[in-house]
Design a protein around this motif. Sequence first.
Motif, mmCIF file in Angstrom:
data_model
loop_
_atom_site.group_PDB
_atom_site.id
_atom_site.type_symbol
_atom_site.label_atom_id
_atom_site.label_comp_id
_atom_site.label_asym_id
_atom_site.label_seq_id
_atom_site.Cartn_x
_atom_site.Cartn_y
_atom_site.Cartn_z
ATOM 1 N N GLY A 167 -20.727 -15.027 9.132
ATOM 2 C CA GLY A 167 -20.862 -15.246 7.695
ATOM 3 C C GLY A 167 -21.787 -14.198 7.098
ATOM 4 O O GLY A 167 -22.499 -13.495 7.817
ATOM 5 N N SER A 168 -21.800 -14.085 5.793
ATOM 6 C CA SER A 168 -22.655 -13.061 5.158
ATOM 7 C C SER A 168 -24.134 -13.429 5.247
ATOM 8 O O SER A 168 -25.002 -12.569 5.097
ATOM 9 N N ASN A 169 -24.434 -14.693 5.510
ATOM 10 C CA ASN A 169 -25.813 -15.153 5.702
ATOM 11 C C ASN A 169 -26.757 -14.736 4.578
ATOM 12 O O ASN A 169 -27.936 -14.476 4.803
ATOM 13 N N GLY A 170 -26.228 -14.664 3.367
ATOM 14 C CA GLY A 170 -27.059 -14.361 2.204
ATOM 15 C C GLY A 170 -27.237 -12.889 1.906
ATOM 16 O O GLY A 170 -27.785 -12.535 0.862
ATOM 17 N N HIS A 171 -26.779 -12.012 2.795
ATOM 18 C CA HIS A 171 -26.938 -10.576 2.546
ATOM 19 C C HIS A 171 -26.226 -10.144 1.268
ATOM 20 O O HIS A 171 -26.603 -9.136 0.663
ATOM 21 N N ASP A 172 -25.213 -10.897 0.844
ATOM 22 C CA ASP A 172 -24.474 -10.549 -0.371
ATOM 23 C C ASP A 172 -25.052 -11.215 -1.619
ATOM 24 O O ASP A 172 -24.536 -11.028 -2.715
ATOM 25 N N LEU A 173 -26.138 -11.980 -1.466
ATOM 26 C CA LEU A 173 -26.733 -12.687 -2.600
ATOM 27 C C LEU A 173 -27.905 -11.947 -3.228
ATOM 28 O O LEU A 173 -27.969 -11.769 -4.438
ATOM 29 N N ASP A 174 -28.852 -11.570 -2.391
ATOM 30 C CA ASP A 174 -30.046 -10.880 -2.894
ATOM 31 C C ASP A 174 -30.756 -10.207 -1.722
ATOM 32 O O ASP A 174 -30.305 -10.281 -0.592
ATOM 33 N N GLY A 175 -31.850 -9.590 -1.982
ATOM 34 C CA GLY A 175 -32.560 -8.821 -0.962
ATOM 35 C C GLY A 175 -33.610 -9.593 -0.196
ATOM 36 O O GLY A 175 -34.506 -8.995 0.404
ATOM 37 N N THR A 176 -33.517 -10.926 -0.187
ATOM 38 C CA THR A 176 -34.489 -11.723 0.574
ATOM 39 C C THR A 176 -33.946 -12.164 1.929
ATOM 40 O O THR A 176 -34.662 -12.785 2.706
ATOM 41 N N HIS A 177 -32.704 -11.855 2.211
ATOM 42 C CA HIS A 177 -32.066 -12.177 3.485
ATOM 43 C C HIS A 177 -31.994 -10.868 4.273
ATOM 44 O O HIS A 177 -31.266 -9.948 3.879
ATOM 45 N N ILE A 178 -32.766 -10.788 5.342
ATOM 46 C CA ILE A 178 -32.943 -9.496 6.004
ATOM 47 C C ILE A 178 -32.715 -9.593 7.504
ATOM 48 O O ILE A 178 -32.784 -10.667 8.092
ATOM 49 N N ASP A 179 -32.446 -8.437 8.103
ATOM 50 C CA ASP A 179 -32.410 -8.300 9.559
ATOM 51 C C ASP A 179 -33.462 -7.259 9.920
ATOM 52 O O ASP A 179 -33.543 -6.196 9.274
ATOM 53 N N VAL A 180 -34.253 -7.579 10.918
ATOM 54 C CA VAL A 180 -35.247 -6.634 11.411
ATOM 55 C C VAL A 180 -35.124 -6.527 12.926
ATOM 56 O O VAL A 180 -34.463 -7.333 13.574
ATOM 57 N N SER A 181 -35.760 -5.535 13.450
ATOM 58 C CA SER A 181 -35.873 -5.322 14.876
ATOM 59 C C SER A 181 -37.315 -4.902 15.117
ATOM 60 O O SER A 181 -38.118 -4.892 14.185
ATOM 61 N N PHE A 182 -37.634 -4.547 16.345
ATOM 62 C CA PHE A 182 -38.991 -4.066 16.589
ATOM 63 C C PHE A 182 -38.994 -3.036 17.708
ATOM 64 O O PHE A 182 -38.023 -2.910 18.459
ATOM 65 N N SER A 183 -40.088 -2.313 17.773
ATOM 66 C CA SER A 183 -40.258 -1.306 18.813
ATOM 67 C C SER A 183 -41.573 -1.580 19.543
ATOM 68 O O SER A 183 -42.486 -2.197 19.001
ATOM 69 N N ILE A 184 -41.610 -1.122 20.786
ATOM 70 C CA ILE A 184 -42.818 -1.193 21.590
ATOM 71 C C ILE A 184 -43.173 0.239 21.954
ATOM 72 O O ILE A 184 -42.369 0.945 22.567
ATOM 73 N N ASN A 185 -44.343 0.669 21.526
ATOM 74 C CA ASN A 185 -44.782 2.049 21.759
ATOM 75 C C ASN A 185 -43.724 3.059 21.335
ATOM 76 O O ASN A 185 -43.448 4.029 22.030
ATOM 77 N N GLY A 186 -43.099 2.795 20.188
ATOM 78 C CA GLY A 186 -42.121 3.721 19.618
ATOM 79 C C GLY A 186 -40.708 3.592 20.166
ATOM 80 O O GLY A 186 -39.805 4.264 19.671
ATOM 81 N N GLN A 187 -40.486 2.756 21.168
ATOM 82 C CA GLN A 187 -39.156 2.574 21.747
ATOM 83 C C GLN A 187 -38.531 1.294 21.199
ATOM 84 O O GLN A 187 -39.068 0.207 21.382
ATOM 85 N N ARG A 188 -37.390 1.443 20.531
ATOM 86 C CA ARG A 188 -36.720 0.280 19.940
ATOM 87 C C ARG A 188 -36.274 -0.702 21.017
ATOM 88 O O ARG A 188 -35.728 -0.311 22.044
ATOM 89 N N VAL A 189 -36.532 -1.982 20.762
ATOM 90 C CA VAL A 189 -36.111 -3.048 21.670
ATOM 91 C C VAL A 189 -34.761 -3.561 21.181
ATOM 92 O O VAL A 189 -34.616 -3.936 20.023
ATOM 93 N N ARG A 190 -33.805 -3.581 22.058
ATOM 94 C CA ARG A 190 -32.467 -4.086 21.725
ATOM 95 C C ARG A 190 -32.279 -5.430 22.419
ATOM 96 O O ARG A 190 -31.932 -5.485 23.589
ATOM 97 N N LEU A 191 -32.530 -6.496 21.664
ATOM 98 C CA LEU A 191 -32.375 -7.837 22.212
ATOM 99 C C LEU A 191 -30.902 -8.186 22.410
ATOM 100 O O LEU A 191 -30.570 -9.013 23.257
ATOM 101 N N LEU A 192 -30.040 -7.551 21.606
ATOM 102 C CA LEU A 192 -28.597 -7.765 21.698
ATOM 103 C C LEU A 192 -27.926 -6.402 21.935
ATOM 104 O O LEU A 192 -27.386 -5.800 21.011
ATOM 105 N N PRO A 193 -27.966 -5.899 23.178
ATOM 106 C CA PRO A 193 -27.434 -4.560 23.424
ATOM 107 C C PRO A 193 -25.953 -4.411 23.103
ATOM 108 O O PRO A 193 -25.494 -3.308 22.829
ATOM 109 N N LEU A 194 -25.206 -5.521 23.115
ATOM 110 C CA LEU A 194 -23.787 -5.473 22.751
ATOM 111 C C LEU A 194 -23.571 -6.194 21.418
ATOM 112 O O LEU A 194 -22.526 -6.803 21.184
ATOM 113 N N SER A 195 -24.566 -6.135 20.570
ATOM 114 C CA SER A 195 -24.550 -6.826 19.283
ATOM 115 C C SER A 195 -24.305 -8.319 19.523
ATOM 116 O O SER A 195 -24.779 -8.861 20.516
ATOM 117 N N VAL A 196 -23.590 -8.974 18.634
ATOM 118 C CA VAL A 196 -23.374 -10.418 18.770
ATOM 119 C C VAL A 196 -22.445 -10.760 19.940
ATOM 120 O O VAL A 196 -22.279 -11.931 20.267
#
Length: 171
Positions: A92-121
């Motif tokens: 579903g669009s999960n609100g991304h099509d409504l306004d800018g308060t519905h977000i996706d973020v990720s994080f990095s450790i020491n500059g290396q991006r962490v991929r919790l979902l390496p094959l996406s969903v």
Amino acid sequence: MSIISLSSGVQNNLSIMPRWPATQVLIDSLAWQKLQAVQASLPGHLGLILTRAYEPRVSELGRARTAFRRAGICLFGLLYRHRKEEIQDIFGSNGHDLDGTHIDVSFSINGQRVRLLPLSVFTPMSWQARRIKKFDEELSMVLAALLAQGFQLHRNATESLQIHCDLKPVL
């Protein structure tokens, strides 16, 4: 509500990496301020990465996301027949099509991006469990910081690993 446009790069110590095929992230100004506060509260080795926020339905990007969702639903349904009840939460669009308060973020450790979902969903649940275990401490810090700033995590386990969250409205 005011929407601001952020291009790829680092702004106010926060990485902006728009999810393909987007070239920018459109985000509510209050949500952006809150994300900056989240970043400021994290230890120096952890970096927040903003990947997605508002995507107008009536735009090239919106139409592309709709096409990707349709294809994804078909593939997910074939691969994970036992998880069909999750399709709306994941695709579903999960609100991304409504306004800018519905977000996706990720994080990095020491500059290396962490991929919790390496094959996406499409990442198998067993792989998700291993990634959670491997990055449990850092993930817990990021999620706690988001919650402390008024963000709410998605109820679906896979979406929450995509770190989809919504800024709760201020009453």
